[in-house]
Design a protein around this motif. Structure first.
Motif, PDB file in Angstrom:
ATOM      1  N   GLY A  83     -19.547 -17.076 -63.304  1.00  0.00           N
ATOM      2  CA  GLY A  83     -20.744 -16.655 -62.583  1.00  0.00           C
ATOM      3  C   GLY A  83     -20.741 -17.060 -61.121  1.00  0.00           C
ATOM      4  O   GLY A  83     -21.424 -16.443 -60.288  1.00  0.00           O
ATOM      5  N   ASP A  84     -19.961 -18.101 -60.769  1.00  0.00           N
ATOM      6  CA  ASP A  84     -19.859 -18.548 -59.377  1.00  0.00           C
ATOM      7  C   ASP A  84     -19.135 -17.527 -58.501  1.00  0.00           C
ATOM      8  O   ASP A  84     -19.143 -17.641 -57.281  1.00  0.00           O
ATOM      9  CB  ASP A  84     -19.128 -19.891 -59.281  1.00  0.00           C
ATOM     10  N   LEU A  85     -18.499 -16.542 -59.130  1.00  0.00           N
ATOM     11  CA  LEU A  85     -17.759 -15.524 -58.390  1.00  0.00           C
ATOM     12  C   LEU A  85     -18.619 -14.303 -58.072  1.00  0.00           C
ATOM     13  O   LEU A  85     -18.116 -13.285 -57.615  1.00  0.00           O
ATOM     14  CB  LEU A  85     -16.515 -15.098 -59.174  1.00  0.00           C
ATOM     15  N   ALA A  86     -19.932 -14.418 -58.279  1.00  0.00           N
ATOM     16  CA  ALA A  86     -20.846 -13.300 -58.012  1.00  0.00           C
ATOM     17  C   ALA A  86     -20.638 -12.772 -56.599  1.00  0.00           C
ATOM     18  O   ALA A  86     -20.563 -13.529 -55.640  1.00  0.00           O
ATOM     19  CB  ALA A  86     -22.288 -13.746 -58.203  1.00  0.00           C
ATOM     20  N   GLY A  87     -20.504 -11.462 -56.512  1.00  0.00           N
ATOM     21  CA  GLY A  87     -20.357 -10.809 -55.224  1.00  0.00           C
ATOM     22  C   GLY A  87     -18.962 -10.842 -54.631  1.00  0.00           C
ATOM     23  O   GLY A  87     -18.723 -10.265 -53.573  1.00  0.00           O
ATOM     24  N   GLN A  88     -18.018 -11.495 -55.285  1.00  0.00           N
ATOM     25  CA  GLN A  88     -16.654 -11.594 -54.757  1.00  0.00           C
ATOM     26  C   GLN A  88     -15.868 -10.316 -55.004  1.00  0.00           C
ATOM     27  O   GLN A  88     -16.101  -9.599 -55.967  1.00  0.00           O
ATOM     28  CB  GLN A  88     -15.914 -12.767 -55.407  1.00  0.00           C
ATOM     29  N   LYS A  89     -14.925 -10.058 -54.131  1.00  0.00           N
ATOM     30  CA  LYS A  89     -13.975  -8.965 -54.309  1.00  0.00           C
ATOM     31  C   LYS A  89     -12.749  -9.556 -55.009  1.00  0.00           C
ATOM     32  O   LYS A  89     -12.235 -10.587 -54.585  1.00  0.00           O
ATOM     33  CB  LYS A  89     -13.593  -8.379 -52.963  1.00  0.00           C
ATOM     34  N   LEU A  90     -12.301  -8.919 -56.078  1.00  0.00           N
ATOM     35  CA  LEU A  90     -11.200  -9.449 -56.877  1.00  0.00           C
ATOM     36  C   LEU A  90      -9.953  -8.582 -56.772  1.00  0.00           C
ATOM     37  O   LEU A  90     -10.032  -7.356 -56.750  1.00  0.00           O
ATOM     38  CB  LEU A  90     -11.599  -9.557 -58.347  1.00  0.00           C
ATOM     39  N   ARG A 102      -5.747  -9.953 -66.500  1.00  0.00           N
ATOM     40  CA  ARG A 102      -6.670  -8.845 -66.253  1.00  0.00           C
ATOM     41  C   ARG A 102      -7.883  -8.941 -67.173  1.00  0.00           C
ATOM     42  O   ARG A 102      -9.014  -8.621 -66.784  1.00  0.00           O
ATOM     43  CB  ARG A 102      -5.962  -7.507 -66.443  1.00  0.00           C
ATOM     44  N   GLY A 103      -7.670  -9.390 -68.407  1.00  0.00           N
ATOM     45  CA  GLY A 103      -8.793  -9.560 -69.324  1.00  0.00           C
ATOM     46  C   GLY A 103      -9.824 -10.535 -68.790  1.00  0.00           C
ATOM     47  O   GLY A 103     -11.038 -10.320 -68.919  1.00  0.00           O
ATOM     48  N   ILE A 104      -9.360 -11.610 -68.168  1.00  0.00           N
ATOM     49  CA  ILE A 104     -10.279 -12.585 -67.577  1.00  0.00           C
ATOM     50  C   ILE A 104     -11.049 -11.940 -66.425  1.00  0.00           C
ATOM     51  O   ILE A 104     -12.272 -12.097 -66.309  1.00  0.00           O
ATOM     52  CB  ILE A 104      -9.508 -13.837 -67.102  1.00  0.00           C
ATOM     53  N   VAL A 105     -10.349 -11.195 -65.588  1.00  0.00           N
ATOM     54  CA  VAL A 105     -11.010 -10.499 -64.468  1.00  0.00           C
ATOM     55  C   VAL A 105     -12.024  -9.491 -64.998  1.00  0.00           C
ATOM     56  O   VAL A 105     -13.146  -9.394 -64.487  1.00  0.00           O
ATOM     57  CB  VAL A 105      -9.955  -9.822 -63.562  1.00  0.00           C
ATOM     58  N   ASP A 106     -11.664  -8.734 -66.025  1.00  0.00           N
ATOM     59  CA  ASP A 106     -12.599  -7.761 -66.599  1.00  0.00           C
ATOM     60  C   ASP A 106     -13.846  -8.451 -67.149  1.00  0.00           C
ATOM     61  O   ASP A 106     -14.958  -7.937 -66.999  1.00  0.00           O
ATOM     62  CB  ASP A 106     -11.918  -6.930 -67.689  1.00  0.00           C
ATOM     63  N   ASP A 107     -13.676  -9.613 -67.777  1.00  0.00           N
ATOM     64  CA  ASP A 107     -14.835 -10.364 -68.275  1.00  0.00           C
ATOM     65  C   ASP A 107     -15.737 -10.793 -67.124  1.00  0.00           C
ATOM     66  O   ASP A 107     -16.960 -10.763 -67.233  1.00  0.00           O
ATOM     67  CB  ASP A 107     -14.383 -11.596 -69.068  1.00  0.00           C
ATOM     68  N   ILE A 108     -15.135 -11.204 -66.018  1.00  0.00           N
ATOM     69  CA  ILE A 108     -15.914 -11.639 -64.858  1.00  0.00           C
ATOM     70  C   ILE A 108     -16.696 -10.463 -64.271  1.00  0.00           C
ATOM     71  O   ILE A 108     -17.882 -10.578 -63.960  1.00  0.00           O
ATOM     72  CB  ILE A 108     -14.991 -12.275 -63.792  1.00  0.00           C
ATOM     73  N   THR A 109     -16.051  -9.305 -64.131  1.00  0.00           N
ATOM     74  CA  THR A 109     -16.732  -8.154 -63.529  1.00  0.00           C
ATOM     75  C   THR A 109     -17.765  -7.543 -64.462  1.00  0.00           C
ATOM     76  O   THR A 109     -18.685  -6.863 -64.008  1.00  0.00           O
ATOM     77  CB  THR A 109     -15.727  -7.069 -63.094  1.00  0.00           C
ATOM     78  N   ALA A 110     -17.656  -7.778 -65.762  1.00  0.00           N
ATOM     79  CA  ALA A 110     -18.602  -7.215 -66.728  1.00  0.00           C
ATOM     80  C   ALA A 110     -19.955  -7.907 -66.672  1.00  0.00           C
ATOM     81  O   ALA A 110     -20.931  -7.405 -67.221  1.00  0.00           O
ATOM     82  CB  ALA A 110     -18.032  -7.304 -68.147  1.00  0.00           C
ATOM     83  N   GLY A 111     -20.044  -9.033 -65.992  1.00  0.00           N
ATOM     84  CA  GLY A 111     -21.286  -9.797 -65.947  1.00  0.00           C
ATOM     85  C   GLY A 111     -22.387  -9.192 -65.108  1.00  0.00           C
ATOM     86  O   GLY A 111     -23.500  -9.703 -65.076  1.00  0.00           O
ATOM     87  N   GLY A 112     -22.107  -8.096 -64.382  1.00  0.00           N
ATOM     88  CA  GLY A 112     -23.142  -7.452 -63.592  1.00  0.00           C
ATOM     89  C   GLY A 112     -23.602  -8.272 -62.401  1.00  0.00           C
ATOM     90  O   GLY A 112     -24.751  -8.177 -61.983  1.00  0.00           O
ATOM     91  N   THR A 113     -22.698  -9.084 -61.840  1.00  0.00           N
ATOM     92  CA  THR A 113     -23.079  -9.968 -60.736  1.00  0.00           C
ATOM     93  C   THR A 113     -22.651  -9.435 -59.375  1.00  0.00           C
ATOM     94  O   THR A 113     -22.702 -10.155 -58.385  1.00  0.00           O
ATOM     95  CB  THR A 113     -22.442 -11.356 -60.937  1.00  0.00           C
ATOM     96  N   GLY A 114     -22.223  -8.186 -59.322  1.00  0.00           N
ATOM     97  CA  GLY A 114     -21.764  -7.622 -58.064  1.00  0.00           C
ATOM     98  C   GLY A 114     -20.315  -7.930 -57.753  1.00  0.00           C
ATOM     99  O   GLY A 114     -19.819  -7.581 -56.697  1.00  0.00           O
TER     100      GLY A 114
END
Length: 168
Positions: free
Chosen positions: A55-62, A72-84
Motif C-alpha cells: 500500500g505504500d506504493l500508492a500512486g507509483q509508476k511500476l 510480475r504476480g507481486i506487481v499485479d497484486d500491488i496494482t490490483a489494490g486500486g491505489t493509483g
C-alpha cells in the motif's frame, strides 16, 4: 530448464520458482530463498533499507516483467489494490529493469539478489512485506556429470551452505 536437464542437453539447470522444486528423476540442490525488494531512485517516497508494504506504493509508476513470473504476480497484486499504482512499462529481460529505474521511469520489484548492484548504481532498495520468496535451486541428473559439472555443483553447494550458515 527441467526438460533440458532431463534430456541431457544441459548437465545443470539453475531455476527460480514460487515454491521449492521436487522434480522426479532429478537431483535438486537448494541454493537459497530470495525475498523481493522494491528498487527506486533516491529522493522519492521509498527510503533505503526501510521496509514498506504494498500500500505504500500508492500512486507509483511500476516497471514490470511479462505476465507469468512470480515477480510480475507481486506487481499485479500491488496494482490490483486500486491505489493509483500503475504499470508504465513491461520488459522481456530483467536486466532491462535497473537501467529503467535509474533513469526515473518508475520503481520495480526485484529479487533481493539485485540489492548490491542496485545500491552500487545509486538506487535505494527497500524490503517489501509481506512478500513471496523466490526459491532458487540447481537441478541435475543423478549420474553422468562431467568433471566440470561436478566441480561447479560442489562449488554451488559450498556457497549455499555458507550462505545458509550466515543467514542462520
Amino acid at each position: 530448464m527441467l526438460s533440458l536437464v532431463r534430456s541431457g542437453a544441459c548437465e545443470l539447470g539453475l531455476l527460480g520458482s514460487a515454491a521449492p522444486v521436487r522434480p522426479a528423476g532429478l537431483d535438486v540442490l537448494h541454493v537459497e530463498d530470495q525475498p523481493f525488494v522494491v528498487v527506486a531512485v533516491p529522493g522519492g517516497v521509498i527510503e533505503d533499507d526501510v521496509t514498506i508494504r504494498p500500500g505504500d506504493l500508492a500512486g507509483q509508476k511500476l516497471i514490470a516483467s511479462r505476465t507469468g513470473s512470480l515477480m510480475r504476480g507481486i506487481v499485479d497484486d500491488i496494482t490490483a489494490g486500486g491505489t493509483g499504482t500503475e504499470i508504465v512499462t513491461v520488459v522481456d529481460h530483467r536486466t532491462s529493469i535497473l537501467p529503467l529505474v535509474l533513469t526515473g521511469v518508475g520503481v520495480a520489484v526485484l529479487p533481493s539478489s539485485w540489492t548490491r548492484l542496485a545500491r552500487r548504481c545509486g538506487a535505494v532498495v527497500a524490503p517489501i512485506e509481506p512478500t513471496a520468496q523466490l526459491h532458487v535451486a540447481m537441478v541435475s541428473l543423478p549420474a553422468h556429470l562431467t568433471p566440470a559439472a561436478r566441480a561447479f555443483l560442489a562449488l554451488t553447494g559450498s556457497l549455499a551452505r555458507r550462505r545458509a550458515a550466515h543467514d542462520a
